[in-house]
Motif scaffolding. Sequence first.
Motif, PDB file in Angstrom:
ATOM      1  N   CYS A   1      -5.377   4.368  -2.913  1.00 24.20           N
ATOM      2  CA  CYS A   1      -5.397   2.941  -2.605  1.00 24.20           C
ATOM      3  C   CYS A   1      -6.693   2.552  -1.901  1.00 24.20           C
ATOM      4  CB  CYS A   1      -4.212   2.571  -1.721  1.00 24.20           C
ATOM      5  SG  CYS A   1      -2.611   2.804  -2.511  1.00 24.20           S
ATOM      6  N   SER A   2      -7.303   1.491  -2.401  1.00 27.15           N
ATOM      7  CA  SER A   2      -8.513   0.959  -1.779  1.00 27.15           C
ATOM      8  C   SER A   2      -8.384  -0.550  -1.691  1.00 27.15           C
ATOM      9  CB  SER A   2      -9.754   1.338  -2.593  1.00 27.15           C
ATOM     10  OG  SER A   2      -9.677   0.776  -3.897  1.00 27.15           O
ATOM     11  N   MET A   3      -9.247  -1.172  -0.898  1.00 27.40           N
ATOM     12  CA  MET A   3      -9.181  -2.613  -0.720  1.00 27.40           C
ATOM     13  C   MET A   3     -10.580  -3.201  -0.693  1.00 27.40           C
ATOM     14  SD  MET A   3      -7.157  -4.869   2.164  1.00 27.40           S
ATOM     15  CE  MET A   3      -8.169  -4.376   3.548  1.00 27.40           C
ATOM     16  N   VAL A   4     -10.724  -4.362  -1.324  1.00 21.84           N
ATOM     17  CA  VAL A   4     -11.954  -5.148  -1.226  1.00 21.84           C
ATOM     18  C   VAL A   4     -11.651  -6.345  -0.347  1.00 21.84           C
ATOM     19  CG1 VAL A   4     -13.710  -6.440  -2.467  1.00 21.84           C
ATOM     20  CG2 VAL A   4     -12.693  -4.414  -3.520  1.00 21.84           C
ATOM     21  N   THR A   5     -12.468  -6.575   0.667  1.00 23.56           N
ATOM     22  CA  THR A   5     -12.198  -7.624   1.636  1.00 23.56           C
ATOM     23  C   THR A   5     -13.506  -8.241   2.116  1.00 23.56           C
ATOM     24  OG1 THR A   5     -11.284  -8.076   3.848  1.00 23.56           O
ATOM     25  CG2 THR A   5     -12.152  -5.872   3.461  1.00 23.56           C
ATOM     26  N   ASN A   6     -13.439  -9.485   2.591  1.00 28.98           N
ATOM     27  CA  ASN A   6     -14.611 -10.054   3.258  1.00 28.98           C
ATOM     28  C   ASN A   6     -14.657  -9.643   4.726  1.00 28.98           C
ATOM     29  OD1 ASN A   6     -12.798 -11.748   4.643  1.00 28.98           O
ATOM     30  ND2 ASN A   6     -13.192 -13.495   3.305  1.00 28.98           N
ATOM     31  N   GLY A   7     -13.581  -9.012   5.217  1.00 29.80           N
ATOM     32  CA  GLY A   7     -13.575  -8.438   6.558  1.00 29.80           C
ATOM     33  C   GLY A   7     -13.215  -9.374   7.683  1.00 29.80           C
ATOM     34  N   ALA A   8     -13.083 -10.665   7.417  1.00 32.29           N
ATOM     35  CA  ALA A   8     -12.884 -11.629   8.494  1.00 32.29           C
ATOM     36  C   ALA A   8     -11.530 -11.464   9.180  1.00 32.29           C
ATOM     37  CB  ALA A   8     -13.036 -13.047   7.951  1.00 32.29           C
ATOM     38  N   LEU A   9     -10.484 -11.192   8.426  1.00 29.99           N
ATOM     39  CA  LEU A   9      -9.138 -11.049   8.986  1.00 29.99           C
ATOM     40  C   LEU A   9      -8.720  -9.597   9.151  1.00 29.99           C
ATOM     41  CD1 LEU A   9      -7.226 -13.820   6.988  1.00 29.99           C
ATOM     42  CD2 LEU A   9      -8.285 -13.987   9.241  1.00 29.99           C
TER      43      LEU A   9
ATOM     44  N   VAL B 208       0.834  -1.204   0.000  1.00 24.62           N
ATOM     45  CA  VAL B 208       0.000   0.000   0.000  1.00 24.62           C
ATOM     46  C   VAL B 208       0.866   1.250   0.000  1.00 24.62           C
ATOM     47  CG1 VAL B 208      -1.625   1.366   1.368  1.00 24.62           C
ATOM     48  CG2 VAL B 208      -1.989  -1.090   1.092  1.00 24.62           C
ATOM     49  N   ARG B 209       1.907   1.233   0.805  1.00 23.47           N
ATOM     50  CA  ARG B 209       2.777   2.418   0.935  1.00 23.47           C
ATOM     51  C   ARG B 209       3.486   2.737  -0.381  1.00 23.47           C
ATOM     52  NH1 ARG B 209       5.003   0.773   4.999  1.00 23.47           N
ATOM     53  NH2 ARG B 209       3.760   1.863   6.567  1.00 23.47           N
ATOM     54  N   ILE B 210       3.896   1.701  -1.117  1.00 21.58           N
ATOM     55  CA  ILE B 210       4.578   1.912  -2.396  1.00 21.58           C
ATOM     56  C   ILE B 210       3.685   2.698  -3.349  1.00 21.58           C
ATOM     57  CG2 ILE B 210       5.372   0.735  -4.486  1.00 21.58           C
ATOM     58  CD1 ILE B 210       6.447  -1.490  -2.640  1.00 21.58           C
ATOM     59  N   PHE B 211       2.417   2.275  -3.478  1.00 20.52           N
ATOM     60  CA  PHE B 211       1.504   2.951  -4.399  1.00 20.52           C
ATOM     61  C   PHE B 211       1.077   4.313  -3.864  1.00 20.52           C
ATOM     62  CE2 PHE B 211       1.141  -1.362  -6.015  1.00 20.52           C
ATOM     63  CZ  PHE B 211       1.086  -1.154  -7.382  1.00 20.52           C
ATOM     64  N   ALA B 212       0.833   4.397  -2.563  1.00 17.88           N
ATOM     65  CA  ALA B 212       0.401   5.670  -1.970  1.00 17.88           C
ATOM     66  C   ALA B 212       1.491   6.728  -2.129  1.00 17.88           C
ATOM     67  CB  ALA B 212       0.052   5.473  -0.505  1.00 17.88           C
ATOM     68  N   ASP B 213       2.744   6.340  -1.957  1.00 11.06           N
ATOM     69  CA  ASP B 213       3.850   7.290  -2.092  1.00 11.06           C
ATOM     70  C   ASP B 213       3.995   7.791  -3.521  1.00 11.06           C
ATOM     71  OD1 ASP B 213       4.404   7.075   0.574  1.00 11.06           O
ATOM     72  OD2 ASP B 213       6.134   5.731   0.355  1.00 11.06           O
TER      73      ASP B 213
END
Length: 214
Positions: free
Chosen positions: A17-25, A7-12
């Motif tokens: 940056c966004s993320m799709v997750t099922n949220g469990a972890l 994430v930091r590589i792209f944000a810099d």
Amino acid sequence: SNLANLVRIFADEGYECSMVTNGALFDNPLQLELRDAGLRRVNVSLPTLDEAQYAQFFGVDKLPLVLRNLEHMAGNYGKVKINFMASDNTVPSQVRNMDGLSSRLGVTISLIELARTSTLALPMSSRVTSYLAEDPGILSTEETYERMGRRKVVTTLTNGRWEIDDFRDSSYRERAFDNAVCSACEKQERCVEGPYALRIGYDGTAKPCLIRGD
């Protein structure tokens, strides 16, 4: 973590940056780590708030854990959406439940249609809007225009917020495909989002298109 470093590589480099997750972890410590690394938006795949149905869909009984993590996300991130897959299994049974969750946490319900290859119609979104109009009632409907085209935003009387992607509208499809890669693609009919984002999969694979596998 490796994910935070990615994430930091792209944000810099200035990317959003966004993320799709099922949220469990995606627990609170990891949420804070990724937020500090530059993650700004989170979409949680959540088709139902019924525990038995959730276990049937995903094969695990993780709904209470996902909901706890979702509460943290609502406080940690400015943009949190729930990807609600609208189907005969979840509409209308889960429409009112999802609206209540949106109202309580202040998150947006992003209505996802099952991809169809034979038609560009969006019958399920019309059904959901009709159910919301009946209960709890619709306060306002507006249209927004973003990179992916037109979106309809419905706000209910209980302050639930629903976002309906209108990418399949022909005029916006033509504009989205106006580039050297997409204009020559033979799979335009199946496309449901256009050239929107570069995705990094759970196994590290870079995927610039959801439809193509090459």
